[in-house]
Write a protein that holds these residues in place. Structure first.
Motif, PDB file in Angstrom:
ATOM      1  N   THR A 205       7.873   1.519   2.227  1.00  0.00           N
ATOM      2  CA  THR A 205       9.138   1.260   1.545  1.00  0.00           C
ATOM      3  C   THR A 205       8.854   0.429   0.296  1.00  0.00           C
ATOM      4  O   THR A 205       8.249  -0.643   0.395  1.00  0.00           O
ATOM      5  CB  THR A 205      10.092   0.483   2.461  1.00  0.00           C
ATOM      6  N   PRO A 206       9.262   0.892  -0.888  1.00  0.00           N
ATOM      7  CA  PRO A 206       9.045   0.076  -2.088  1.00  0.00           C
ATOM      8  C   PRO A 206       9.786  -1.248  -1.987  1.00  0.00           C
ATOM      9  O   PRO A 206      10.850  -1.330  -1.354  1.00  0.00           O
ATOM     10  CB  PRO A 206       9.617   0.948  -3.214  1.00  0.00           C
TER      11      PRO A 206
ATOM     12  N   ALA B  93      11.841  -2.718  -7.258  1.00  0.00           N
ATOM     13  CA  ALA B  93      10.462  -2.274  -7.482  1.00  0.00           C
ATOM     14  C   ALA B  93      10.244  -1.834  -8.925  1.00  0.00           C
ATOM     15  O   ALA B  93      11.051  -1.101  -9.503  1.00  0.00           O
ATOM     16  CB  ALA B  93      10.126  -1.125  -6.543  1.00  0.00           C
ATOM     17  N   SER B  94       9.152  -2.296  -9.501  1.00  0.00           N
ATOM     18  CA  SER B  94       8.709  -1.791 -10.796  1.00  0.00           C
ATOM     19  C   SER B  94       8.137  -0.395 -10.613  1.00  0.00           C
ATOM     20  O   SER B  94       7.901   0.078  -9.479  1.00  0.00           O
ATOM     21  CB  SER B  94       7.636  -2.713 -11.383  1.00  0.00           C
TER      22      SER B  94
ATOM     23  N   PHE C 141       4.737   3.319  -7.488  1.00  0.00           N
ATOM     24  CA  PHE C 141       3.498   4.097  -7.429  1.00  0.00           C
ATOM     25  C   PHE C 141       2.664   3.686  -6.213  1.00  0.00           C
ATOM     26  O   PHE C 141       2.120   4.539  -5.497  1.00  0.00           O
ATOM     27  CB  PHE C 141       2.709   3.897  -8.723  1.00  0.00           C
ATOM     28  N   GLU C 142       2.583   2.401  -5.969  1.00  0.00           N
ATOM     29  CA  GLU C 142       1.762   1.893  -4.870  1.00  0.00           C
ATOM     30  C   GLU C 142       2.344   2.215  -3.495  1.00  0.00           C
ATOM     31  O   GLU C 142       1.632   2.104  -2.484  1.00  0.00           O
ATOM     32  CB  GLU C 142       1.574   0.384  -5.033  1.00  0.00           C
TER      33      GLU C 142
ATOM     34  N   LEU D  12      12.049   9.548  -9.567  1.00  0.00           N
ATOM     35  CA  LEU D  12      11.978   8.853  -8.287  1.00  0.00           C
ATOM     36  C   LEU D  12      12.415   7.394  -8.435  1.00  0.00           C
ATOM     37  O   LEU D  12      13.138   6.857  -7.583  1.00  0.00           O
ATOM     38  CB  LEU D  12      10.555   8.934  -7.740  1.00  0.00           C
ATOM     39  N   HIS D  13      12.010   6.761  -9.518  1.00  0.00           N
ATOM     40  CA  HIS D  13      12.366   5.363  -9.766  1.00  0.00           C
ATOM     41  C   HIS D  13      13.881   5.223  -9.966  1.00  0.00           C
ATOM     42  O   HIS D  13      14.522   4.316  -9.399  1.00  0.00           O
ATOM     43  CB  HIS D  13      11.604   4.870 -10.997  1.00  0.00           C
ATOM     44  N   HIS D  14      14.462   6.125 -10.745  1.00  0.00           N
ATOM     45  CA  HIS D  14      15.910   6.121 -10.962  1.00  0.00           C
ATOM     46  C   HIS D  14      16.649   6.319  -9.638  1.00  0.00           C
ATOM     47  O   HIS D  14      17.626   5.606  -9.342  1.00  0.00           O
ATOM     48  CB  HIS D  14      16.285   7.223 -11.945  1.00  0.00           C
TER      49      HIS D  14
END
Length: 271
Positions: free
Chosen positions: A116-117, A121-122, A127-128, A216-218
Motif C-alpha cells: 500500500t503506498p 505518496a510521491s 513506484f516503490e 496511477l498516481h492521480h
C-alpha cells in the motif's frame, strides 16, 4: 435505480433504457456511492475484488465521449484472467464476452502492487509500491444505448468495467531504476492494435495522463478522497486506461496489441 437493479442489469447484460444522466444523477460523489453499494452486493454473494480500473485517462477521447476527466471502478476475480506465455510471439489468452453489454476492447498497461503506498505518496513512493507491469486488454461495457452517457453514469456503472486480461508480468525493477525513468519509458512507448491480423490503430503512452504511472498516481489521490472506498493493497491489479479508442467486440474475433519493447505483446481470442 437501486443497487440491486444495477446489479441485475449487469448480470443480464441489459440496457438501462434511460436517458444519459438519469441513473448517474448530477452528483459525482453520489454516483460513486451507487457503485460501492453494488460492490458490496457482489462481495456478499462471494465475488472477490482484485483491484481497480481507471477510465477516461486518455485525453484524446474526452471530446468524443463527452467525459472530461478520469474515473474508476472495481476489478473482480470473476472477470480477471492471465494470459499464458507463448513459446514464440505474444502471450495468449481468451476473453468471454457473455454476458457483457455492448463490449469494447482497450489496450492498456496494468500495474501489480506489492504494498500500500504511504499517505500523500510521491511518484517515487508510488513506484516503490509497484511489483510488476504488464500489457493488458480491458473489455469495457456500457448499459447506455450506443455508448451515450454522462460521466456520472460511468461511475455508477462500475467504471464501465467488464473483463481484464493481463499479459506477461515484468518486474518493475527490471524496467526502470526509479519513478522518473518509468514515467519516461511509458510515456514514450507506442502500441499497435490488430484485429484479425489487420492493424486498426496506433496509440501512445503519453495519451494516458502523460503516462500510465501518472494515471496511477492521480487515481490513488481520487480513491482516497472517496468515502467508503477501499485503499490499494499488496496483490491488487490496476489497469490504467486505453492507449487507443475503445473498439467494438464480437465473439470469434482475434485481437493483438504490440507494445514497444520491453513491454511486450498480448493476443486474445473473443468467445
Amino acid at each position: 435505480m437501486t443497487p440491486e437493479q444495477l446489479l441485475q442489469h449487469h448480470d443480464q447484460a441489459l440496457l438501462w433504457g434511460q436517458a444519459p444522466g438519469v441513473v448517474g444523477g448530477p452528483d459525482t460523489a453520489a454516483a460513486y456511492q451507487q457503485a460501492l453499494a453494488v460492490r458490496q452486493l457482489r462481495q456478499q454473494r462471494g465475488e472477490v475484488p482484485k483491484g481497480y480500473k481507471i477510465g477516461f485517462t486518455n485525453r484524446t477521447l474526452w471530446q468524443r465521449y463527452e467525459v472530461f476527466g478520469p474515473m474508476w471502478g472495481t476489478v473482480w476475480d470473476t472477470g480477471l484472467g492471465f494470459a499464458e506465455p507463448a513459446a514464440s510471439g505474444p502471450a495468449e489468452g481468451s476473453i468471454d464476452l457473455t454476458p457483457t453489454c455492448q463490449p469494447r476492447l482497450e489496450p492498456e498497461i496494468v500495474f501489480g502492487m506489492k504494498a500500500t503506498p504511504p499517505a500523500n505518496a510521491s511518484l517515487q513512493q508510488l513506484f516503490e509500491a509497484i511489483d510488476w507491469i504488464a500489457p493488458g486488454f480491458e473489455v469495457v461495457q456500457s448499459h447506455c444505448l450506443d455508448w451515450k452517457f454522462t460521466a456520472t453514469d460511468t461511475m455508477a456503472d462500475s467504471g464501465l468495467h467488464a473483463r481484464l486480461l493481463v499479459g506477461q508480468r515484468l518486474p518493475v525493477e527490471q524496467l526502470a531504476a526509479d519513478a522518473q525513468a518509468l514515467h519516461t519509458l511509458l510515456a514514450q512507448a507506442q502500441v499497435t492494435l490488430f484485429k484479425n491480423g489487420q492493424a486498426v490503430e496506433q496509440g501512445s503512452g503519453t495519451n494516458v495522463l502523460d503516462s500510465p504511472l501518472n494515471a496511477l498516481h492521480h487515481f490513488l489521490k481520487e480513491l482516497r478522497q472517496c468515502p467508503g472506498a477501499v485503499d490499494l493493497h499488496a496483490g491488487d491489479v490496476v489497469t490504467t486506461g486505453t492507449w487507443t479508442d475503445a473498439w467494438p467486440l464480437q465473439a470469434g474475433e482475434s485481437w493483438r496489441a504490440e507494445f514497444s519493447a520491453p513491454l511486450g505483446s498480448l493476443s486474445a481470442q473473443m468467445y
